[in-house]
Design a protein around this motif. Structure first.
Motif, PDB file in Angstrom:
ATOM      1  N   TYR A   1       0.754  -1.187   0.012  1.00 20.28           N
ATOM      2  CA  TYR A   1       0.108  -0.156  -0.128  1.00 20.28           C
ATOM      3  C   TYR A   1       1.037   1.286  -0.021  1.00 20.28           C
ATOM      4  O   TYR A   1       0.520   2.186   0.801  1.00 20.28           O
ATOM      5  CB  TYR A   1      -1.034   0.111   1.215  1.00 20.28           C
ATOM      6  N   GLN A   2       1.924   1.150  -0.893  1.00 18.05           N
ATOM      7  CA  GLN A   2       2.718   2.392  -0.993  1.00 18.05           C
ATOM      8  C   GLN A   2       1.770   3.462  -2.054  1.00 18.05           C
ATOM      9  O   GLN A   2       2.633   4.469  -2.354  1.00 18.05           O
ATOM     10  CB  GLN A   2       4.113   2.080  -1.264  1.00 18.05           C
ATOM     11  N   PHE A   3       0.888   2.975  -2.515  1.00 17.86           N
ATOM     12  CA  PHE A   3      -0.017   3.732  -3.145  1.00 17.86           C
ATOM     13  C   PHE A   3      -1.370   3.918  -2.282  1.00 17.86           C
ATOM     14  O   PHE A   3      -1.658   2.917  -1.829  1.00 17.86           O
ATOM     15  CB  PHE A   3      -0.435   3.348  -4.655  1.00 17.86           C
ATOM     16  N   ARG A   4      -1.872   5.054  -2.009  1.00 22.40           N
ATOM     17  CA  ARG A   4      -3.129   5.020  -1.407  1.00 22.40           C
ATOM     18  C   ARG A   4      -4.259   4.413  -1.718  1.00 22.40           C
ATOM     19  O   ARG A   4      -4.367   4.401  -3.171  1.00 22.40           O
ATOM     20  CB  ARG A   4      -3.265   6.503  -1.027  1.00 22.40           C
ATOM     21  N   PRO A   5      -5.064   3.813  -1.005  1.00 19.67           N
ATOM     22  CA  PRO A   5      -6.423   3.260  -1.595  1.00 19.67           C
ATOM     23  C   PRO A   5      -7.220   4.343  -2.610  1.00 19.67           C
ATOM     24  O   PRO A   5      -7.192   5.549  -2.061  1.00 19.67           O
ATOM     25  CB  PRO A   5      -7.333   2.893  -0.544  1.00 19.67           C
ATOM     26  N   ARG A   6      -7.864   4.092  -3.593  1.00 21.97           N
ATOM     27  CA  ARG A   6      -8.496   4.728  -4.670  1.00 21.97           C
ATOM     28  C   ARG A   6      -7.596   5.789  -5.200  1.00 21.97           C
ATOM     29  O   ARG A   6      -8.014   6.719  -6.217  1.00 21.97           O
ATOM     30  CB  ARG A   6      -9.749   5.540  -3.845  1.00 21.97           C
ATOM     31  N   GLU A   7      -6.342   5.605  -5.310  1.00 25.49           N
ATOM     32  CA  GLU A   7      -5.564   6.597  -5.799  1.00 25.49           C
ATOM     33  C   GLU A   7      -5.301   6.281  -7.179  1.00 25.49           C
ATOM     34  O   GLU A   7      -5.362   5.296  -7.819  1.00 25.49           O
ATOM     35  CB  GLU A   7      -3.775   6.588  -5.019  1.00 25.49           C
TER      36      GLU A   7
ATOM     37  N   GLU B   1      -7.102   0.831  11.393  1.00 33.92           N
ATOM     38  CA  GLU B   1      -5.729   1.504  11.777  1.00 33.92           C
ATOM     39  C   GLU B   1      -4.961   1.812  10.372  1.00 33.92           C
ATOM     40  O   GLU B   1      -4.217   2.688  10.221  1.00 33.92           O
ATOM     41  CB  GLU B   1      -5.170   0.548  12.550  1.00 33.92           C
ATOM     42  N   GLY B   2      -5.258   0.665   9.539  1.00 29.71           N
ATOM     43  CA  GLY B   2      -4.513   0.569   8.184  1.00 29.71           C
ATOM     44  C   GLY B   2      -4.887   2.131   7.303  1.00 29.71           C
ATOM     45  O   GLY B   2      -3.832   2.673   6.917  1.00 29.71           O
TER      46      GLY B   2
ATOM     47  N   LEU C   1      -2.365   5.259   6.442  1.00 27.85           N
ATOM     48  CA  LEU C   1      -2.134   5.477   4.861  1.00 27.85           C
ATOM     49  C   LEU C   1      -2.096   7.026   4.612  1.00 27.85           C
ATOM     50  O   LEU C   1      -1.463   7.613   4.015  1.00 27.85           O
ATOM     51  CB  LEU C   1      -2.913   4.610   3.991  1.00 27.85           C
ATOM     52  N   TYR C   2      -3.066   7.628   5.289  1.00 33.24           N
ATOM     53  CA  TYR C   2      -3.412   9.106   5.046  1.00 33.24           C
ATOM     54  C   TYR C   2      -2.506  10.067   6.022  1.00 33.24           C
ATOM     55  O   TYR C   2      -2.702  11.164   5.672  1.00 33.24           O
ATOM     56  CB  TYR C   2      -4.916   9.440   5.108  1.00 33.24           C
ATOM     57  N   ALA C   3      -2.038   9.326   7.075  1.00 33.40           N
ATOM     58  CA  ALA C   3      -0.932   9.977   7.854  1.00 33.40           C
ATOM     59  C   ALA C   3       0.246   9.853   7.312  1.00 33.40           C
ATOM     60  O   ALA C   3       1.396  10.563   7.885  1.00 33.40           O
ATOM     61  CB  ALA C   3      -1.215   9.344   9.215  1.00 33.40           C
ATOM     62  N   GLY C   4       0.663   9.052   6.415  1.00 35.68           N
ATOM     63  CA  GLY C   4       1.658   9.059   5.822  1.00 35.68           C
ATOM     64  C   GLY C   4       2.813   8.012   6.214  1.00 35.68           C
ATOM     65  O   GLY C   4       4.093   8.006   6.028  1.00 35.68           O
ATOM     66  N   THR C   5       2.194   6.884   7.140  1.00 36.63           N
ATOM     67  CA  THR C   5       3.145   5.950   7.807  1.00 36.63           C
ATOM     68  C   THR C   5       2.486   4.670   7.243  1.00 36.63           C
ATOM     69  O   THR C   5       1.533   4.648   6.730  1.00 36.63           O
ATOM     70  CB  THR C   5       2.910   5.910   9.356  1.00 36.63           C
TER      71      THR C   5
END
Length: 239
Positions: A37-43, A226-227, A231-235
């Motif tokens: 998930y080094q690309f965000r969901p829906r990206e 949590e995931g 992801l949206y916090a950049g961690t």
């Protein structure tokens, strides 16, 4: 985030600029990033931007993205392009159920067929002590155990499906393993299942495997929450 967010120009994560990406390994590179998930969901993944970032032509990038759509890492929207699949409780639950069926069927098939893969040909497990003390090692230990189960039967289609399940649930598994209590129990349970199968105790192994998946199923809502937050916090659980 709505479908339509364009991937940023900085496409490589920390330490990834050293990775030599060529036309022949674009698929593996992008798949590795999607698994973690080094690309965000829906990206939205734009072919031209990806190609420019990794210094290859657009053709292998487009081919890789099309293949990743077939394997359900991405969604293709007509006239809009490729998008990362959402991270959702329902999808992860569906995948866990699918994984449970695959592993159970592998065990049952192996007990019925005369043609079996020799135990010595199955993937090697890490020492359980190493897996209990380190999150990354624990993830490898559990995923290797799943592959050892699928290798009990020479059914290659089943093995390919199991590999897809392992990859698509890798991120959530990594989050689950971070908790020391969960890590210890998961590793111990998987080790026990592997030993039961080694001794040919099929029914107890299936019962333990079913419980193993039921417990993961119950933790999914909090893990997905949590995931997404990370992801949206950049961690990330797995960089």
């Amino acid at each position: 985030m709505s479908l339509g967010t364009t991937v940023s120009a900085s496409l490589c994560g920390a330490g990834e600029h050293q990775l030599k990406v060529t036309s022949s390994n674009v698929y593996d590179y992008l798949k590795g990033r999607l698994i973690r998930y080094q690309f965000r969901p829906r990206e939205r993944l734009v072919v031209a931007e990806l190609a420019d970032s990794i210094k290859v032509s657009s053709t292998p990038v487009r081919e890789a993205l099309s293949r990743l759509c077939v394997e359900e890492y991405l969604v293709s929207v007509p006239n809009r392009g490729f998008f990362v699949r959402p991270l959702s409780v329902k999808e992860m639950r569906d995948l866990l159920e699918f994984g449970w069926f695959l592993l159970r069927d592998s065990i049952e098939l192996s007990s019925k067929k005369r043609e079996k893969m020799p135990l010595s040909d199955r993937p090697e497990m890490l020492p359980i002590e190493s897996a209990s003390c380190d999150s990354a090692a624990a993830v490898v230990y559990i995923e290797t155990a799943y592959k050892r189960i699928s290798a009990l039967t020479p059914n290659s289609a089943l093995s390919r499906a199991l590999s897809n399940f392992v990859d698509r649930t890798h991120y959530i598994r990594s989050l689950d393993i971070e908790d020391y209590g969960s890590r210890g129990k998961l590793v111990t349970d998987i080790g026990e299942i592997d030993q039961l199968l080694h001794r040919g105790e099929i029914s107890p192994a299936i019962s333990c495997l079913e419980l193993h998946f039921e417990e993961q199923y119950e933790r999914l809502p909090s893990l997905v929450k949590e995931g997404i937050s990370r992801l949206y916090a950049g961690t990330s659980a797995d960089q």
